[in-house]
Scaffold this active site. Structure first.
Site, PDB file in Angstrom:
ATOM      1  CB  THR A 186      -6.748 -15.643  -8.549  1.00 25.69           C
ATOM      2  OG1 THR A 186      -6.757 -15.164  -7.196  1.00 25.69           O
ATOM      3  CG2 THR A 186      -8.119 -16.209  -8.889  1.00 25.69           C
ATOM      4  CD  GLU A 330     -11.252 -15.964 -11.344  1.00 25.87           C
ATOM      5  OE1 GLU A 330     -11.103 -15.089 -10.492  1.00 25.87           O
ATOM      6  OE2 GLU A 330     -10.498 -16.084 -12.349  1.00 25.87           O
ATOM      7  CE  LYS A 440     -15.102   9.705 -17.192  1.00 28.41           C
ATOM      8  NZ  LYS A 440     -16.315   9.407 -16.400  1.00 28.41           N
ATOM      9  CD1 TRP A 445     -15.102   6.266 -20.758  1.00 29.95           C
ATOM     10  CD2 TRP A 445     -13.471   5.636 -19.373  1.00 29.95           C
ATOM     11  NE1 TRP A 445     -15.638   6.225 -19.483  1.00 29.95           N
ATOM     12  CE2 TRP A 445     -14.648   5.839 -18.613  1.00 29.95           C
ATOM     13  CE3 TRP A 445     -12.305   5.240 -18.711  1.00 29.95           C
ATOM     14  CZ2 TRP A 445     -14.695   5.658 -17.240  1.00 29.95           C
ATOM     15  CZ3 TRP A 445     -12.357   5.049 -17.333  1.00 29.95           C
ATOM     16  CH2 TRP A 445     -13.536   5.252 -16.616  1.00 29.95           C
TER      17      TRP A 445
END
Length: 548
Positions: A186, A330, A440, A445
């Site tokens: 990654t 992944e 937030k 949100w």
């Protein structure tokens, strides 16, 4: 219980290599040189793969040993993709754009024994080698051995000398299909990079998706411009899918700027291309300045980050459809592909499907998990963390001593992606945001991705990213880091007015900063980690009234 009458055959990369060299000898790997192209047929790729296997065996490479590549997309890299896994070793593709600390960490963590390096980036690798005591050999491609400066414990070879005189056949071992074949790490945006090890079976199955009409739909009529690096999740699986389909691969080598990419398109006329959105932003800007017919492309596949709807419309104007795809290191990486369902002929309705991340193929199971651990419905509204499972989804990260799971990344066998998503009743997934990037503000949100898409639809904006920053009144508020087309476009009030006509007023950012380039990760995504750090350090000139 009745038993199957079917034969068992392990799904191996060596079988794919032999198939492609025998059945599709006319297919090619074509590497751009800056002035033209050099070619290698699939038959020759198989020949060089065998030569590499013979040469590496003489260097002492054994089953399971890691053979790394520090290379661009080119003919030699494709031959390594063929030969290294087929002989039973593990191909480890090293990211050219990581920091020196991360590169040394990865080489040592993977325990690489041999590294192949393009001469153009050999000085970069040379700086790492003093910190990699277990590397025994370095092989230089497309240049002299003198391009590398190495410690005494490392022997340096050239690619041509290494394979010279070696047989073009190799007795490929009869491996178990679950044997490790390729290793990628990654990008390490949070913590140390993590290793993912793909099996022969997972790569073979993933390649079938590349040839499926529900996937990339590759065939032997295609010529694929693989801009996405071969060090980034195996170039999204394209090198192996092309072997399976007999599709010609067009490799850009180090020529990744808009001008040479368009030159490649003009001369080689690929039918499909794949890259992250930032690449296509640059190509689009040059096309606007210097128009060029690119309708030889039947599709442009874009992944790695959400594609702004405005960019999809822009390429529609060029006569080339953008196809959204989603995935991760992944997930090998293809997890979804956005094609409208059959029977949707209305352009507006079809577009609503195209801007999603798309449908999951049959082997990829998906679910969304709410804040309290409950599974959320597929209603296109409820959102939660996306979790996936399947035969080409990793179930653990690589550790030198043991293959262990990280509970923060795996949930009862499911991969926790860290993406917040919705899924419609007919299976179309939309990434709302990365969990860590949701903002937030006053208990409500804001999706940074949705806000970025609206900002990017403004013709005055070249590129922009959004992060949440501390606010005394609202806890968090969005901050915009943007590149504009001209100095006159650095007008916060004009940008705010543009947004007020398109989103709720409470979501409109107060804080803006204008730069010449937004920081990006090693794979071309906006690097929000660096943006947050620069903001915290006071490196940006912030314009606008914090109290709105």
């Amino acid at each position: 219980m009745i038993q199957t009458t079917m034969q068992h055959g392990d799904l191996l990369i060596s079988g794919l290599v032999e198939y492609s060299r025998r059945v599709f000898p006319e297919a090619k790997v074509v590497t751009w040189t800056g002035e033209g192209a050099r070619e290698l047929s699939f038959a020759e790729v198989g020949d060089q793969g065998a030569q590499l296997a013979n040469a590496l065996t003489k260097l002492g490479v054994e089953a399971g040993d890691r053979v790394a590549t520090f290379m661009w997309n080119n003919n030699e890299h494709q031959a390594l993709y063929a030969g290294v896994p087929s002989m039973g070793a593990v191909l480890h593709t090293l990211n050219l754009r990581l920091s020196p600390e991360q590169a040394v960490f990865i080489i040592n963590h993977a325990d690489d024994k041999v590294i192949f390096v393009d001469a153009s980036v050999a000085p970069m690798l040379s700086a790492y080698l003093a910190g990699t005591p277990n590397v025994q050999h370095v092989v230089v491609t497309n240049g002299p051995a003198e391009a590398v400066t190495a410690p005494d414990h490392i022997t340096v070879h050239t690619y041509d000398d290494l394979i010279a005189g070696e047989p073009t056949t190799y007795d490929w071992p009869a491996l178990d299909e679950n044997t490790a074949a390729v290793m990628c790490y990654t990008s390490g945006t949070t913590g140390d990079p993590k290793g993912v090890v793909y099996s022969h079976r997972s790569i073979y199955l993933h390649s079938l998706l590349g040839t499926s009409t529900t996937g990339l739909g590759l065939s032997n009529r295609d010529s694929v411009l693989a801009i996405v690096p071969m060090f980034h999740v195996m170039s999204w699986g394209l090198p192996y899918a092309a072997m399976m389909a007999g599709a010609t691969m067009v490799m850009p080598d180090r020529f990744l700027q808009p001008e040479p990419l368009l030159a490649m398109m003009a001369e080689l006329r690929p039918t499909l291309a794949a890259a992250v959105p930032t690449i296509w932003q640059g190509v689009s800007a040059l096309l606007d300045a210097k128009p060029q017919d690119i309708t030889h492309l039947r599709e442009v596949v874009v992944g790695g980050a959400a594609v702004p709807p405005s960019m999809i419309k822009k390429f529609d104007g060029y006569g080339v459809p953008i196809v959204h795809a989603w995935g991760m290191t992944e997930t090998s990486p293809l997890g979804t592909i956005a094609r409208p369902p059959a029977g949707v002929d209305d352009e507006e309705k079809a577009f609503a499907y195209r801007v999603t991340q798309g449908r999951f193929p049959a082997p990829v199971a998906a679910r969304i998990i709410g804040d309290n651990g409950e599974q959320m419905p597929w209603d296109g509204v409820a959102h939660g963390e996306l979790e996936v499972a399947g035969p080409w989804i990793t179930g653990a990260y690589f550790q030198p001593e043991a293959n262990v799971t990280d509970p923060s990344k795996f949930d009862d066998g499911w991969l926790r992606t860290g993406d917040v998503a919705t899924i419609t009743p007919d299976g179309y997934m939309t990434i709302v945001d990365r969990a860590k990037d949701m903002i937030k503000t006053g208990g409500e949100w804001i999706s940074s991705v949705e806000l970025e898409n609206v900002i990017a639809s403004n013709p005055a904006i070249v590129e922009a990213t959004v992060i949440g920053v501390p606010d005394a009144k609202w806890d968090e508020r969005p901050f915009v880091l943007a590149v504009v087309r001209s100095e006159d476009d650095a007008d916060v009030e004009a940008h705010r007015k543009f947004l007020e006509e398109r989103i709720p007023r409470w979501q409109v950012p107060e804080r803006w900063s204008f730069v010449t380039e937004v920081p990006k990760t090693s794979v071309g995504k906006f690097d929000k980690k660096r943006v947050r750090q620069h903001y915290a350090d006071g490196d940006y000139t912030v314009i606008g009234d914090p109290q709105g």
